[in-house]
Design an enzyme around this catalytic site. Structure first.
Site, short mmCIF file in Angstrom:
data_model
loop_
_atom_site.label_atom_id
_atom_site.label_comp_id
_atom_site.label_asym_id
_atom_site.label_seq_id
_atom_site.Cartn_x
_atom_site.Cartn_y
_atom_site.Cartn_z
N GLY A 15 0.83 -1.22 0.00
CA GLY A 15 0.00 0.00 0.00
C GLY A 15 0.86 1.26 0.00
O GLY A 15 1.89 1.30 0.66
N ARG A 76 1.08 -4.93 -5.72
CA ARG A 76 1.29 -6.19 -5.01
C ARG A 76 1.54 -7.22 -6.10
O ARG A 76 0.91 -7.17 -7.15
CB ARG A 76 0.08 -6.52 -4.14
N ASP A 107 5.98 -5.33 6.00
CA ASP A 107 6.60 -6.64 6.28
C ASP A 107 6.64 -7.55 5.06
O ASP A 107 7.62 -8.25 4.83
CB ASP A 107 5.81 -7.35 7.39
N THR A 129 4.23 2.25 5.68
CA THR A 129 2.84 1.80 5.77
C THR A 129 2.09 2.71 6.72
O THR A 129 2.63 3.09 7.77
CB THR A 129 2.71 0.34 6.23
N ASP A 131 -0.19 1.75 8.51
CA ASP A 131 -0.74 0.91 9.59
C ASP A 131 0.09 0.89 10.87
O ASP A 131 -0.40 0.43 11.90
CB ASP A 131 -0.89 -0.54 9.10
N ASP A 133 2.27 -1.12 11.66
CA ASP A 133 2.28 -2.50 12.16
C ASP A 133 3.59 -3.22 11.88
O ASP A 133 3.60 -4.41 11.57
CB ASP A 133 1.09 -3.27 11.56
N ARG A 175 -5.70 -2.55 8.36
CA ARG A 175 -5.67 -4.01 8.09
C ARG A 175 -5.92 -4.77 9.40
O ARG A 175 -6.95 -4.58 10.01
CB ARG A 175 -4.33 -4.39 7.44
P1 ADP Z 1 3.32 -4.83 2.77
O1 ADP Z 1 4.67 -4.72 2.21
O2 ADP Z 1 2.68 -3.50 3.01
O3 ADP Z 1 3.24 -5.75 3.97
P2 ADP Z 1 2.13 -6.91 1.14
O4 ADP Z 1 2.02 -7.90 2.25
O5 ADP Z 1 0.98 -6.78 0.20
O6 ADP Z 1 2.37 -5.42 1.65
O7 ADP Z 1 3.45 -7.28 0.32
C1 ADP Z 1 3.86 -6.49 -0.78
C2 ADP Z 1 4.53 -7.37 -1.78
O8 ADP Z 1 5.71 -7.94 -1.22
C3 ADP Z 1 3.72 -8.56 -2.26
O9 ADP Z 1 2.78 -8.23 -3.24
C4 ADP Z 1 4.79 -9.45 -2.80
O10 ADP Z 1 5.20 -9.04 -4.09
C5 ADP Z 1 5.95 -9.20 -1.84
N1 ADP Z 1 5.97 -10.28 -0.84
C6 ADP Z 1 5.08 -10.48 0.16
N2 ADP Z 1 5.37 -11.60 0.84
C7 ADP Z 1 6.47 -12.14 0.24
C8 ADP Z 1 7.27 -13.32 0.46
N3 ADP Z 1 6.98 -14.19 1.44
N4 ADP Z 1 8.31 -13.53 -0.36
C9 ADP Z 1 8.61 -12.66 -1.35
N5 ADP Z 1 7.89 -11.55 -1.61
C10 ADP Z 1 6.86 -11.27 -0.83
O1 F6P Z 2 -1.63 -1.49 4.50
C1 F6P Z 2 -2.23 -0.27 4.22
C2 F6P Z 2 -3.70 -0.44 3.96
O2 F6P Z 2 -4.28 0.83 3.69
C3 F6P Z 2 -4.47 -1.14 5.07
O3 F6P Z 2 -4.78 -0.28 6.14
C4 F6P Z 2 -5.66 -1.65 4.33
O4 F6P Z 2 -6.20 -2.81 4.94
C5 F6P Z 2 -5.10 -2.01 2.98
O5 F6P Z 2 -3.91 -1.27 2.82
C6 F6P Z 2 -6.04 -1.73 1.84
O6 F6P Z 2 -5.45 -2.16 0.68
P1 F6P Z 2 -6.02 -1.81 -0.77
O7 F6P Z 2 -5.57 -0.43 -1.10
O8 F6P Z 2 -5.42 -2.84 -1.65
O9 F6P Z 2 -7.52 -1.86 -0.70
#
Ligand code: ADP
Ligand code: F6P
Length: 324
Positions: A15, A76, A107, A129, A131, A133, A175
Site C-alpha cells: 500500500g 502487489r 513486512d 505503511t 498501519d 504495524d 488491516r
Molecule cells: P506490505 O509490504 O505493506 O506488507 P504486502 O504484504 O501486500 O504489503 O506485500 C507487498 C509485496 O511484497 C507482495 O505483493 C509481494 O510481491 C511481496 N511479498 C510479500 N510476501 C512475500 C514473500 N513471502 N516472499 C517474497 N515476496 C513477498
Molecule cells: O496497508 C495499508 C492499507 O491501507 C491497510 O490499512 C488496508 O487494509 C489495505 O492497505 C487496503 O489495501 P487496498 O488499497 O489494496 O484496498
C-alpha cells in the site's frame, strides 16, 4: 570484504503511504552525493519482473517532497512470492547493473527484500505503511499523515453527530492492526474503540455504554472501529435498534492513504531514505531501517520480521477513562 555498490535501485511496494516520495527523493539525492547511480523500479516487484526500470537524476525528484502517493507507483505481486519470481528479479537486477535495492514498504515487502538479499543483491528495507504495524520500529512512513487525516475527518463527523444527538461508528484503516483506531480514540475523545487486538465482540457492552452516557447527558457517542473488525454498517443497525439512539456508520477508507505528508513524515522519511543509502554504501545488506527510543537504527531483516508488537495496554485503558 564488503561488496562495493555502484548502482542503487529503489522501489515502493504494498500500500502507498504519504511520505514515500520524500524517502525516494532522499535515496536519489543521498546516493548521488555518495557517487552512486540510481535506478527507479516502477510498480514494486511487479515492475521489477516487467523490467520497468528508469534512470533517476536529482531533478527527477524535484517538487515531490510535498506530494502524497508514490511517484514510482506501487503494486502487489504474487509472482514475486515464488522462488522462480525471486530468481528472475535477482537476474533482472544484475542485468541492469543494480547491485543494491532499497525497498520501501511493509513486512510483506521486506520478505521480498530478504529473498533478493539471499540471491546476492544487497537490500535495505524502509518501513512504509500507514498501519504502523512493523514490530522493529516505533515509526512507519505515512502513519502520522494518515492518523491526522483520520482525526480531522472524525472531528467533522462528531460535529454533525452532536447536532443530531446520534451515535457514530467510524471505521478507520489498519488491516489487522488497531494503531490508527487507538490514536484517533485518544485524539478524538471517542467513547469506545474497537481494536482487532482487543475487541471481545461484546456488543451489549457498547449498548450499555451508550445508555449510561445518554443518562449522563452526553449528546454524541463516537465509536471508532478498526478495519480489522469491520461490519460497521450492520453494527450501526443493531446498536440503533438496541438503544433507540439514531446511529450512523462512516467508513473513512482510502482518503486516509492520500494527501500531502506531514512535517514528521517528510523529515523521518527523508532521514530513513538517506540512512538506507549509507547502509548500502557501508556494504550492509538484509537490513531494515527503524526508529526506536529517539534514534534511527537498523536491524537484520530476519530478526525484524521475527519481532512482535503489541498495542499499549496503558493507552488502551486511558482512552476509555478519558472519555468518561
Ligand atoms: P506490505 O509490504 O505493506 O506488507 P504486502 O504484504 O501486500 O504489503 O506485500 C507487498 C509485496 O511484497 C507482495 O505483493 C509481494 O510481491 C511481496 N511479498 C510479500 N510476501 C512475500 C514473500 N513471502 N516472499 C517474497 N515476496 C513477498
Ligand atoms: O496497508 C495499508 C492499507 O491501507 C491497510 O490499512 C488496508 O487494509 C489495505 O492497505 C487496503 O489495501 P487496498 O488499497 O489494496 O484496498
Amino acid at each position: 570484504m564488503a561488496k562495493e555498490i555502484h548502482t542503487i535501485g529503489v522501489l515502493t511496494s504494498g500500500g502507498d503511504a504519504p511520505g514515500m516520495n520524500a524517502a525516494i527523493r532522499a535515496v536519489v539525492r543521498q546516493a548521488i552525493v555518495q557517487g552512486k547511480k540510481v535506478k527507479g523500479i516502477k510498480r514494486g516487484y511487479a515492475g521489477l519482473l516487467q523490467e520497468e526500470i528508469i534512470d533517476m537524476e536529482a531533478n527527477d525528484v524535484s517538487d515531490t517532497i510535498q506530494r502524497g502517493g508514490t511517484i514510482l507507483q506501487t503494486a502487489r505481486c504474487k509472482e514475486f512470492t515464488t522462488p522462480e519470481g525471486q530468481q528472475l528479479g535477482a537476474e533482472i537486477c544484475k542485468k541492469h547493473g543494480i547491485d543494491g535495492v532499497i525497498v520501501i514498504g511493509g513486512d510483506g515487502s521486506f520478505k521480498g527484500a530478504q529473498k533478493l538479499a539471499a540471491l546476492g543483491i544487497n537490500t535495505i528495507g524502509i518501513p512504509g505503511t500507514i498501519d504502523l504495524d512493523i514490530a522493529c520500529t516505533e515509526y512507519t512512513i505515512g502513519f502520522d499523515t494518515a492518523v491526522n487525516t483520520a482525526m480531522e475527518a472524525i472531528d467533522k463527523v462528531r460535529d454533525t453527530s452532536t447536532s443530531h444527538e446520534r451515535c457514530s461508528i467510524i471505521e478507520v484503516m489498519g488491516r489487522g492492526a488497531g494503531y490508527i483506531a487507538l490514536w484517533c480514540g485518544i485524539a478524538n475523545g471517542a467513547e469506545d474503540i474497537l481494536l482487532p487486538e482487543k475487541y471481545n465482540y461484546d456488543e451489549q457492552a457498547l449498548v450499555n455504554n451508550i445508555i449510561v452516557n445518554r443518562k449522563k447527558g452526553k449528546k454524541h457517542h463516537i465509536i471508532i472501529n478498526a478495519e480489522g473488525i469491520g461490519h460497521s454498517a450492520s453494527m450501526a443497525k443493531r446498536i440503533e435498534s438496541a438503544t433507540g439512539v439514531e446511529t450512523r456508520a462512516t467508513i473513512l477508507g482510502h482518503m486516509q492513504r492520500g494527501g500531502s505528508p506531514t512535517c514528521k513524515d517528510r523529515v523521518y522519511a527523508s532521514t530513513m531514505g538517506a540512512y538506507a543509502v549509507d547502509l548500502l554504501c557501508e556494504g550492509k545488506s538484509n537490513r531494515v531501517v527503524g526508529y526506536r527510543h529517539g534514534d534511527f537504527v537498523d536491524f537484520d531483516i530476519d530478526e525484524a520480521l521475527a519481532m512482535e508488537k503489541e498495542i499499549s495496554e496503558y493507552q488502551f485503558e486511558i482512552c476509555r477513562n478519558l472519555s468518561l
